[in-house]
Design a protein around this motif. Structure first.
Motif, PDB file in Angstrom:
ATOM      1  N   UNK A 129       3.258  10.885  -0.582  1.00  0.00           N
ATOM      2  CA  UNK A 129       4.099   9.768  -1.007  1.00  0.00           C
ATOM      3  C   UNK A 129       4.083   9.608  -2.521  1.00  0.00           C
ATOM      4  N   UNK A 130       2.905   9.732  -3.120  1.00  0.00           N
ATOM      5  CA  UNK A 130       2.797   9.621  -4.573  1.00  0.00           C
ATOM      6  C   UNK A 130       3.533  10.763  -5.272  1.00  0.00           C
ATOM      7  N   UNK A 131       3.392  11.962  -4.723  1.00  0.00           N
ATOM      8  CA  UNK A 131       4.065  13.138  -5.273  1.00  0.00           C
ATOM      9  C   UNK A 131       5.583  12.946  -5.218  1.00  0.00           C
ATOM     10  N   UNK A 132       6.070  12.460  -4.088  1.00  0.00           N
ATOM     11  CA  UNK A 132       7.501  12.250  -3.910  1.00  0.00           C
ATOM     12  C   UNK A 132       8.007  11.142  -4.834  1.00  0.00           C
ATOM     13  N   UNK A 133       7.243  10.045  -4.942  1.00  0.00           N
ATOM     14  CA  UNK A 133       7.644   8.919  -5.782  1.00  0.00           C
ATOM     15  C   UNK A 133       7.715   9.328  -7.249  1.00  0.00           C
TER      16      UNK A 133
ATOM     17  N   UNK B 135       0.796  -1.231   0.000  1.00  0.00           N
ATOM     18  CA  UNK B 135       0.000   0.000   0.000  1.00  0.00           C
ATOM     19  C   UNK B 135       0.826   1.278   0.000  1.00  0.00           C
ATOM     20  N   UNK B 136       2.128   1.200   0.123  1.00  0.00           N
ATOM     21  CA  UNK B 136       2.916   2.424   0.278  1.00  0.00           C
ATOM     22  C   UNK B 136       3.989   2.600  -0.788  1.00  0.00           C
ATOM     23  N   UNK B 137       3.807   1.986  -1.941  1.00  0.00           N
ATOM     24  CA  UNK B 137       4.792   2.090  -3.003  1.00  0.00           C
ATOM     25  C   UNK B 137       4.758   3.453  -3.703  1.00  0.00           C
TER      26      UNK B 137
ATOM     27  N   UNK C  19      -2.586  16.582   0.474  1.00  0.00           N
ATOM     28  CA  UNK C  19      -3.148  15.770  -0.595  1.00  0.00           C
ATOM     29  C   UNK C  19      -3.438  16.732  -1.724  1.00  0.00           C
ATOM     30  N   UNK C  20      -2.781  16.593  -2.834  1.00  0.00           N
ATOM     31  CA  UNK C  20      -2.804  17.593  -3.881  1.00  0.00           C
ATOM     32  C   UNK C  20      -3.883  17.287  -4.908  1.00  0.00           C
ATOM     33  N   UNK C  21      -4.697  18.273  -5.222  1.00  0.00           N
ATOM     34  CA  UNK C  21      -5.700  18.122  -6.263  1.00  0.00           C
ATOM     35  C   UNK C  21      -5.265  18.937  -7.478  1.00  0.00           C
ATOM     36  N   UNK C  22      -5.165  18.274  -8.622  1.00  0.00           N
ATOM     37  CA  UNK C  22      -4.836  18.940  -9.870  1.00  0.00           C
ATOM     38  C   UNK C  22      -6.070  18.894 -10.768  1.00  0.00           C
ATOM     39  N   UNK C  23      -6.380  20.000 -11.417  1.00  0.00           N
ATOM     40  CA  UNK C  23      -7.492  20.043 -12.372  1.00  0.00           C
ATOM     41  C   UNK C  23      -7.052  20.847 -13.570  1.00  0.00           C
TER      42      UNK C  23
ATOM     43  N   UNK D 228      12.426  -6.500 -17.549  1.00  0.00           N
ATOM     44  CA  UNK D 228      12.127  -6.052 -16.202  1.00  0.00           C
ATOM     45  C   UNK D 228      11.048  -4.986 -16.216  1.00  0.00           C
ATOM     46  N   UNK D 229      10.357  -4.859 -15.103  1.00  0.00           N
ATOM     47  CA  UNK D 229       9.352  -3.815 -14.979  1.00  0.00           C
ATOM     48  C   UNK D 229      10.016  -2.445 -15.160  1.00  0.00           C
ATOM     49  N   UNK D 230       9.407  -1.622 -15.996  1.00  0.00           N
ATOM     50  CA  UNK D 230       9.959  -0.285 -16.222  1.00  0.00           C
ATOM     51  C   UNK D 230       8.880   0.776 -16.412  1.00  0.00           C
ATOM     52  N   UNK D 231       7.642   0.426 -16.099  1.00  0.00           N
ATOM     53  CA  UNK D 231       6.542   1.389 -16.174  1.00  0.00           C
ATOM     54  C   UNK D 231       5.766   1.305 -14.858  1.00  0.00           C
ATOM     55  N   UNK D 232       5.849   2.362 -14.056  1.00  0.00           N
ATOM     56  CA  UNK D 232       5.225   2.386 -12.738  1.00  0.00           C
ATOM     57  C   UNK D 232       4.016   3.317 -12.809  1.00  0.00           C
ATOM     58  N   UNK D 233       2.837   2.724 -12.690  1.00  0.00           N
ATOM     59  CA  UNK D 233       1.592   3.413 -13.037  1.00  0.00           C
ATOM     60  C   UNK D 233       0.796   3.789 -11.793  1.00  0.00           C
ATOM     61  N   UNK D 234       0.478   5.045 -11.681  1.00  0.00           N
ATOM     62  CA  UNK D 234      -0.461   5.519 -10.669  1.00  0.00           C
ATOM     63  C   UNK D 234      -1.801   5.732 -11.359  1.00  0.00           C
ATOM     64  N   UNK D 235      -2.843   5.100 -10.854  1.00  0.00           N
ATOM     65  CA  UNK D 235      -4.174   5.151 -11.466  1.00  0.00           C
ATOM     66  C   UNK D 235      -5.059   6.113 -10.679  1.00  0.00           C
ATOM     67  N   UNK D 236      -5.718   7.011 -11.392  1.00  0.00           N
ATOM     68  CA  UNK D 236      -6.639   7.942 -10.758  1.00  0.00           C
ATOM     69  C   UNK D 236      -7.974   7.917 -11.503  1.00  0.00           C
ATOM     70  N   UNK D 237      -9.033   7.971 -10.728  1.00  0.00           N
ATOM     71  CA  UNK D 237     -10.389   7.955 -11.278  1.00  0.00           C
ATOM     72  C   UNK D 237     -11.012   9.332 -11.139  1.00  0.00           C
ATOM     73  N   UNK D 238     -11.712   9.762 -12.179  1.00  0.00           N
ATOM     74  CA  UNK D 238     -12.433  11.037 -12.113  1.00  0.00           C
ATOM     75  C   UNK D 238     -13.718  10.929 -12.922  1.00  0.00           C
ATOM     76  N   UNK D 239     -14.567  11.916 -12.786  1.00  0.00           N
ATOM     77  CA  UNK D 239     -15.822  11.914 -13.530  1.00  0.00           C
ATOM     78  C   UNK D 239     -16.074  13.317 -14.081  1.00  0.00           C
ATOM     79  N   UNK D 240     -16.347  13.394 -15.374  1.00  0.00           N
ATOM     80  CA  UNK D 240     -16.661  14.690 -15.967  1.00  0.00           C
ATOM     81  C   UNK D 240     -15.847  14.967 -17.213  1.00  0.00           C
TER      82      UNK D 240
END
Length: 324
Positions: free
Chosen positions: A266-270, A228-230, A318-322, A244-256
Motif C-alpha cells: 500500500x505504501x509503495x502504491x501510494x 491505518x491504511x492511508x 514488503x519491500x526492504x531498501x538498503x 492545504x496539506x501538501x506534504x504526505x510523510x511516510x516515517x521509517x525507523x532504522x538503526x545503524x
C-alpha cells in the motif's frame, strides 16, 4: 492542567465537541466564552449536563484558543479536523500531547497502573488509579474510546483500545512487561513488533520536527493515529503560507550507519500515486536523542529511490531498501 479542572464532573463527549465546533465555526468573528456557555446552558448531550468544564478543557488542550475573553477554534486543530468520524482521535491526540511531559502523565499513565492479560494479550488499566480526583479523566477516556470496560473485571480494570496504544509513551510498554511477566520475553517482543514500537517513537519525533520546521504556526496531522491504511503517517505543509496539506510523510525507523526501510504494498502504491507530494523521513534511532539531529528526508521516493542503483530491494510484498 488537570488540577485546575478537578472541580468539573466531566470534559464533554464527542457529540458535544462536534456541536461545539459547528457552533463556533458558523460565527465569522470570535465570540465570548459567555456566549458559548449560554448556548450550552441547560442542554443535555449524551446524558451529560453542565459543559463549562468541557469548554475550559477544550482551551487547555488547544482545541479552542482564548484571547482577551474571546474564543475561536485553534487554526492548527481546525486544519487537521475533518469530520466527526475522526474527531475522537484528534481530541485524544491533543490531550496526550498536552500532558505527555507533565506530572499528571507520570501519575496516571504509570507502568504500575497497567498490565498485559495472560490470555488475550490486551493491555489493561487499573480502575483505582483515577480515584475521585481524576474521575473526570476516566470518563473522558471512556467517552472517547481510549478505554473500554473489561467484561470480566469491569469494576477493577479497563481495556486500552489497541489502536490508541500509539498515544502512550512507548517507554512504558517494556516496563509493563518486565514488571508483570504476564507474557514471555519473546511474546512481548513480537507484540511490540506488531505495534511498531520504534515506529511510534519515530513518528512522534517527525511530528515534533515538522511543528518546529513550520515555526509552530501550522499543525501537521498525525494521520496514522486515527487512520491505518492511508499509505503515509503524517500530513503536513511544505510552507507556512500553504492553505492545504501538501506534504504526505511516510516515517521509517532504522538503526545503524546505512539507512534501510520496509514498505508495504500500500505504501509503495501510494508513493507512486502521489509522486512529488510523497516524502520519506528516515529516522536513525542511533542519533534520535542527540540535540539538533535531523532525519534523512527524501522527496518522491518512487522516482528517487525505487529505481536508484544506490538502493537495492531485497524482499517482495514488503519491500526492504538498503543503501548499496
Amino acid at each position: 492542567m488537570l488540577k485546575d479542572l478537578r472541580r468539573y464532573e466531566h470534559f464533554g463527549t464527542p457529540n458535544f465537541y462536534s456541536t461545539l465546533l459547528k457552533f463556533i465555526s458558523k460565527h465569522k468573528n470570535p465570540i465570548t466564552k459567555e456566549v458559548v456557555n449560554k448556548y450550552f446552558y441547560g442542554k443535555t448531550i449524551d446524558g451529560r449536563r453542565g459543559f463549562r468544564g468541557a469548554v475550559e478543557f477544550a482551551i487547555k488542550i488547544n482545541v479552542l484558543v482564548e484571547d482577551k475573553g474571546f474564543i475561536s477554534v485553534d487554526k492548527g486543530f481546525y486544519s487537521s479536523y475533518v469530520s466527526s468520524e475522526n474527531l475522537e482521535s484528534f481530541i485524544l491526540t491533543n490531550f496526550f500531547l498536552k500532558i505527555n511531559n507533565s506530572d499528571y502523565y507520570s501519575e496516571i499513565f504509570n507502568p504500575d497502573n497497567f498490565s498485559f492479560t495472560h490470555d488475550s494479550r490486551k493491555l489493561i488499566m487499573k480502575n483505582t488509579v483515577f480515584k475521585f480526583k481524576y474521575s473526570n479523566v476516566k470518563y473522558f477516556l471512556l467517552d472517547f474510546g481510549f478505554l473500554t470496560c473489561d467484561e470480566e473485571n469491569e469494576s477493577r480494570f479497563y481495556n486500552v483500545e489497541s489502536k490508541y496504544l500509539i498515544l502512550l509513551n512507548v517507554s512504558i510498554l517494556p516496563e509493563i512487561s518486565k514488571k508483570k511477566r504476564r507474557i514471555s520475553v519473546s511474546e512481548f517482543e513480537k507484540s511490540m513488533e506488531d505495534r511498531n514500537k520504534y515506529g511510534h517513537e519515530a513518528e512522534l519525533f517527525v511530528y515534533n520536527f515538522e511543528c518546529a520546521r513550520l515555526f509552530n504556526l501550522k499543525k501537521p496531522d498525525w494521520t496514522s493515529s486515527h487512520t491505518v491504511n492511508k499509505g503515509y503517517d503524517i500530513t503536513s505543509y511544505n510552507f507556512v503560507g500553504d492553505l492545504r496539506f501538501n506534504r504526505f510523510i511516510e516515517v521509517k525507523s532504522f538503526y545503524g550507519d546505512k539507512p534501510y526501510f520496509y514498505l508495504s504494498e500500500n505504501e509503495y502504491k501510494t508513493a507512486g500515486e502521489i509522486g512529488k507530494k510523497y516524502w520519506l523521513y528516515l529516522v536513525n534511532r542511533k542519533y534520535i536523542d542527540q540535540q539538533g539531529y535531523e532525519p534523512i528526508i527524501i522527496q518522491d521516493p518512487y522516482a528517487n529511490i525505487f529505481s536508484n542503483p544506490n538502493w537495492k530491494m531485497t524482499e517482495e510484498k514488503t519491500y526492504k531498501f538498503s543503501q548499496a
